[in-house]
Design a protein around this motif. Structure first.
Motif, PDB file in Angstrom:
ATOM      1  N   UNK A 216      44.614  88.449  21.949  1.00  0.00           N
ATOM      2  CA  UNK A 216      43.709  89.233  22.959  1.00  0.00           C
ATOM      3  C   UNK A 216      42.252  89.776  22.124  1.00  0.00           C
ATOM      4  N   UNK A 217      41.704  90.830  22.591  1.00  0.00           N
ATOM      5  CA  UNK A 217      40.438  91.325  21.967  1.00  0.00           C
ATOM      6  C   UNK A 217      40.604  91.513  20.450  1.00  0.00           C
ATOM      7  N   UNK A 218      39.402  91.066  19.692  1.00  0.00           N
ATOM      8  CA  UNK A 218      39.417  91.287  18.459  1.00  0.00           C
ATOM      9  C   UNK A 218      38.035  92.125  18.057  1.00  0.00           C
ATOM     10  N   UNK A 219      38.510  93.161  17.643  1.00  0.00           N
ATOM     11  CA  UNK A 219      37.236  94.397  17.432  1.00  0.00           C
ATOM     12  C   UNK A 219      37.005  94.540  15.960  1.00  0.00           C
ATOM     13  N   UNK A 220      35.725  94.408  15.875  1.00  0.00           N
ATOM     14  CA  UNK A 220      35.198  94.678  14.341  1.00  0.00           C
ATOM     15  C   UNK A 220      34.416  95.833  14.179  1.00  0.00           C
ATOM     16  N   UNK A 221      34.427  96.875  13.279  1.00  0.00           N
ATOM     17  CA  UNK A 221      33.670  98.227  13.250  1.00  0.00           C
ATOM     18  C   UNK A 221      33.204  98.341  11.693  1.00  0.00           C
ATOM     19  N   UNK A 222      31.763  98.626  11.464  1.00  0.00           N
ATOM     20  CA  UNK A 222      31.552  98.895  10.185  1.00  0.00           C
ATOM     21  C   UNK A 222      31.200 100.774  10.247  1.00  0.00           C
ATOM     22  N   UNK A 223      32.126 101.184   9.273  1.00  0.00           N
ATOM     23  CA  UNK A 223      32.155 102.429   9.609  1.00  0.00           C
ATOM     24  C   UNK A 223      31.458 103.144   8.135  1.00  0.00           C
ATOM     25  N   UNK A 224      30.813 104.255   8.271  1.00  0.00           N
ATOM     26  CA  UNK A 224      30.057 104.780   7.309  1.00  0.00           C
ATOM     27  C   UNK A 224      30.500 106.140   6.783  1.00  0.00           C
ATOM     28  N   UNK A 225      31.242 106.575   5.520  1.00  0.00           N
ATOM     29  CA  UNK A 225      31.639 107.829   5.178  1.00  0.00           C
ATOM     30  C   UNK A 225      30.500 108.581   4.405  1.00  0.00           C
ATOM     31  N   UNK A 226      30.575 109.822   4.602  1.00  0.00           N
ATOM     32  CA  UNK A 226      29.769 110.829   3.935  1.00  0.00           C
ATOM     33  C   UNK A 226      30.522 111.972   3.389  1.00  0.00           C
ATOM     34  N   UNK A 227      30.318 111.861   2.027  1.00  0.00           N
ATOM     35  CA  UNK A 227      30.892 113.076   1.392  1.00  0.00           C
ATOM     36  C   UNK A 227      29.862 113.925   0.610  1.00  0.00           C
ATOM     37  N   UNK A 250      29.762  98.022  16.377  1.00  0.00           N
ATOM     38  CA  UNK A 250      31.332  97.761  16.853  1.00  0.00           C
ATOM     39  C   UNK A 250      30.992  96.381  17.722  1.00  0.00           C
ATOM     40  N   UNK A 251      31.903  95.437  17.258  1.00  0.00           N
ATOM     41  CA  UNK A 251      31.913  94.275  17.776  1.00  0.00           C
ATOM     42  C   UNK A 251      33.093  93.578  18.342  1.00  0.00           C
ATOM     43  N   UNK A 252      33.035  93.031  19.597  1.00  0.00           N
ATOM     44  CA  UNK A 252      34.114  92.764  20.246  1.00  0.00           C
ATOM     45  C   UNK A 252      34.167  91.054  20.671  1.00  0.00           C
ATOM     46  N   UNK A 253      35.157  90.557  20.248  1.00  0.00           N
ATOM     47  CA  UNK A 253      35.275  89.057  20.385  1.00  0.00           C
ATOM     48  C   UNK A 253      36.603  88.814  21.095  1.00  0.00           C
ATOM     49  N   UNK A 254      36.347  87.730  22.100  1.00  0.00           N
ATOM     50  CA  UNK A 254      37.455  87.235  22.964  1.00  0.00           C
ATOM     51  C   UNK A 254      37.628  85.884  22.610  1.00  0.00           C
ATOM     52  N   UNK A 255      38.884  85.341  22.437  1.00  0.00           N
ATOM     53  CA  UNK A 255      39.306  84.026  22.088  1.00  0.00           C
ATOM     54  C   UNK A 255      39.403  83.129  23.227  1.00  0.00           C
TER      55      UNK A 255
END
Length: 588
Positions: A216-227, A250-255
Motif C-alpha cells: 500500500x502506501x509508502x511513507x518517507x520522513x526526514x526527522x531532525x532531533x535537537x538535544x 514527508x513523502x508518500x508514494x503509491x505503487x
C-alpha cells in the motif's frame, strides 16, 4: 564648511564598511582534526569632510546561546531556560589618540587592513532556531566625544564541512531484512552525508513472499532531533537538558500493483524504484548536523510501508536510516540563512564537486587494471627501470644471472690453496688499479669454480651488466669518453652493490644447495704445506700506518709482466722469499 559648536568636523562619515577577503571561513573536518584558517579583510572609511573622533576600533565576537521554553498546563505559559556565553573576542585598534583626547581626520579615503588566525577547534555557526544559536559578529566603531558613535556591523559565518576522505561520503547506508512469509525488503541511500539544500536519494527493493500480498502506501520522513544542554563546558554546574524533534519533510508514494512488478535479481518478482526528496533551502526549516556549545542536531530517515494481506488486515513495515546533513562551501548562504542560488543546476554542481573529491567506491573500480599489468614503456619513472615487485628491480633482479649450476659447484667443489692465492692476488691487483695478466681474467683457464654470477668464486671485479665501470684511470681518454664508460656510481658503491646482489626468489626456490662434503684447510695446514702455494713474483711487507684512502690490507701482491726480471733462479733465494711471505701472513 559648517562648523560644529563643539569643534570642527561633521557628524557622520560618507562611507564606512567592513570588507572581508572571504565571505565565510571553512573548516574541513571535526573540531579535533580541522586545520586553522586565515581571516583577513579591510575596514573602509570615506570622508567628504574632516571628522573629529576619539578612536577607530574593530571587534570580532563569538556568542553562543541555548534557550528553550517548557510548556505549562496553566494559562500563564511555560518556564523558559536559557544561557548565553561570549566564547571568543578579538579587537583591533587602528587609531587611538589616548584617553579623553580627540583627533580630526582630514577628508579622504582610509583603509585599515586586519587579519587573524582562527583555530580549527572553534565552533561552527549554528543559525536557524529562534533563541538558540552560535554566531560571530563584526562591530566597527568610530568613537565620538560630542556626538553619537558611528557603528557598522557585519556577520561572519564559519562553516564546518567534511573532508574529501570522510567515510560518510562513500558509505552506503542500507537496511535490509526478511519478514518471514511476508516480504523481503532493502532500503538504502548512496551515501550517509547529504549536502544541505540538495536532495536525498532513497532506493527501494520490495519482494512480496506471500501470494496475494499487495503493498500500500509508502511513507518517507526526514526527522531532525535537537538535544540542548546548559553549561556544557562546566562540570560543576547543573546540566539541564532539553530534547525536541521536528519533521523536515514527508513523502508518500503509491505503487501501481499491475505495472510496477518486475523481475529482481533474476529470481524473484517485486518492486524496485528510487525516490529523490528535495531538502529545504533555508536553515530556518532544516539545520546541519552539529554538536557544539551544548547544541546537538541529528537527522534520520523513517520509513513506513503498508502491507495489505490477502485476509484483509493491514501490516506495517517500519525502518530507520541515519543520515548526516552538512553545508557545502559551493552553495553559499546569505545573511538571512537562505541559499543564494536555489536552482537545481547549482545543487547538481555541488554534488559533482564533492563526488570528484571523495575517494572512489570499490564496487565501481573492482575490475580496474592492476598496476603490475600496465606496460611501463613510454612512462618516465624515477630511478632505473622499475620491476613489478620493487621500485628498483633492476638493481637486484636484472643484475643477477640465473646460473643454477654455479651454485651447486660452490658446495661440491674443493677450493685449493692455489685458487685462494690467485683470487687474493687478483683482488689486490684490481683494488690498486693495476692490470692483471690475461690468465687471471678467465677463471676457467685456472680451473676455478665459477660462482652464481658466472665468475670465479671470490673475484673482486665482476662484469656488471647495466652498470659500467672503467678498468683504470690510465686507460680512459677524458676528451673522448665512450658511451657508458663513466657512470655516476662510485667504485666503492659498485663493489658493495655487486657483493650484495642476491638471486631472485624463484631462482632460490629452484636451487638445491647441499652442504660441503669436505672442509677447507685451516691456516696452519696451508702454512705447513707452503710448497703447494705458487711463489709470488714479489711481496712487499708494510708495517707503517697507511693513509685514509688506502685499503686495510697490509700485503700488496703485484703481478706485472715488466717485473719478471726480478725473479731469482737461486733455490736459496726462493726459500728466503717463502720465509718472508710466511712472516708477512703471520702479521695479517
Amino acid at each position: 564648511m559648517a562648523l560644529s559648536f563643539f569643534g570642527a568636523g561633521s557628524s557622520h562619515a560618507k562611507y564606512f564598511d567592513i570588507r572581508l577577503d572571504e565571505d565565510y571561513i571553512v573548516f574541513r573536518g571535526g573540531e579535533q582534526e580541522a586545520a586553522s584558517a586565515h581571516l583577513s579583510g579591510k575596514l573602509i572609511l570615506c570622508l567628504s569632510e574632516p571628522l573629529s573622533m576619539k578612536h577607530i576600533r574593530l571587534h570580532l565576537t563569538g556568542i553562543s546561546r541555548v534557550c528553550w521554553l517548557v510548556p505549562s498546563s496553566s494559562a500563564g505559559g511555560g518556564r523558559k531556560s536559557w544561557r548565553e556565553r561570549v566564547f571568543y573576542e578579538k579587537t583591533w585598534k587602528f587609531r587611538d589618540p589616548g584617553k579623553s583626547k580627540t583627533e580630526i581626520l582630514p577628508a579622504g579615503n582610509y583603509e585599515y587592513p586586519f587579519d587573524v588566525i582562527l583555530e580549527g577547534s572553534m565552533p561552527e555557526s549554528v543559525e536557524g532556531l529562534h533563541d538558540t544559536y552560535v554566531t560571530y559578529r563584526f562591530k566597527a566603531e568610530i568613537g565620538r566625544k560630542y556626538a553619537k558613535d558611528i557603528i557598522v556591523r557585519r556577520p561572519l559565518r564559519i562553516i564546518r564541512t567534511l573532508e574529501a576522505s570522510a567515510l560518510e561520503l562513500s558509505h552506503v547506508m542500507s537496511v535490509e531484512n526478511v519478514w518471514p512469509n511476508k516480504i523481503e525488503y532493502s532500503i538504502s541511500t548512496p551515501t550517509k552525508a547529504i549536502i544541505f539544500g540538495t536532495a536525498v536519494q532513497v532506493d527501494f527493493k520490495l519482494i512480496p513472499l506471500l501470494k496475494g500480498l499487495t503493498i500500500g502506501n509508502i511513507t518517507t520522513q526526514l526527522v531532525e532531533s535537537h538535544d540542548l544542554t546548559l553549561n556544557p563546558e562546566d562540570p560543576h554546574a547543573i546540566r539541564n537538558t532539553y530534547k525536541n524533534t521536528r519533521t523536515i519533510f514527508t513523502d508518500e508514494h503509491h505503487l501501481d500493483p499491475e505495472n510496477g512488478l518486475e523481475i529482481i535479481d533474476e529470481s524473484a518478482e517485486g518492486y524496485q524504484f528510487t525516490r529523490c526528496l528535495d531538502l529545504p533551502k533555508t536553515l530556518t526549516r532544516c539545520l546541519q548536523d552539529t554538536d557544539t556549545r551544548g547544541i546537538k542536531v541529528r537527522h534520520k530517515l523513517k520509513f513506513r510501508v503498508q502491507l495489505l494481506n490477502p485476509d484483509g488486515h493491514i501490516s506495517e513495515l517500519r525502518a530507520t536510516l541515519p543520515v548526516s546533513i552538512f553545508i557545502s562551501p559551493n552553495l553559499p548562504i546569505d545573511d538571512d540563512n537562505n541559499l543564494v542560488d536555489q536552482t537545481p543546476r547549482s545543487a547538481q554542481r555541488a554534488i559533482e564537486t564533492i563526488a570528484q573529491q571523495a575517494p572512489p567506491l570499490y564496487g565501481d573500480h573492482q575490475f580496474d587494471q592492476l598496476y603490475s599489468e600496465v606496460d611501463l614503456s613510454g612512462y618516465r619513472t624515477p630511478g632505473p627501470a622499475s620491476g613489478r615487485e620493487t621500485p628498483f628491480g633492476s638493481m637486484s633482479r636484472n643484475l643477477s644471472s640465473e646460473n643454477l649450476p654455479s651454485m651447486n659447484a660452490l658446495t661440491t667443489s674443493d677450493i685449493s690453496a692455489s685458487a685462494l692465492h690467485s683470487r687474493l692476488s687478483n683482488l689486490h691487483a684490481t683494488g690498486h688499479n693495476h692490470p692483471s695478466p690475461p690468465e687471471l681474467d678467465d677463471p676457467r683457464r685456472l680451473g676455478l669454480p665459477t660462482d652464481y654470477f658466472g665468475r670465479a668464486s671470490g673475484s673482486h671485479s665482476p662484469v656488471t651488466p647495466g652498470l659500467s665501470r672503467r678498468p683504470s684511470d690510465e686507460a680512459v681518454d677524458h676528451d673522448h669518453t665512450p658511451s657508458g664508460a663513466a657512470t655516476p656510481f662510485r667504485p666503492q658503491f659498485t663493489e658493495v652493490e655487486t657483493l650484495s646482489r642476491v638471486p631472485s626468489y624463484s631462482t632460490a626456490v629452484r636451487t638445491t644447495v647441499r652442504p660441503c662434503d669436505s672442509e677447507l684447510p685451516d691456516y696452519q695446514a696451508v702454512v705447513s704445506s707452503h710448497s703447494a702455494i705458487p711463489t709470488p713474483q714479489q711481496a712487499h711487507v708494510r708495517t707503517g700506518v697507511r693513509g685514509p684512502g688506502a685499503r686495510s690490507s697490509l700485503i700488496d701482491v703485484l703481478h706485472r709482466p715488466g717485473l719478471s726480471h726480478l725473479r731469482s733462479t737461486s733455490h736459496a733465494d726462493d726459500e728466503e722469499r717463502s720465509l718472508r711471505l710466511t712472516q708477512a701472513r703471520a702479521q695479517v
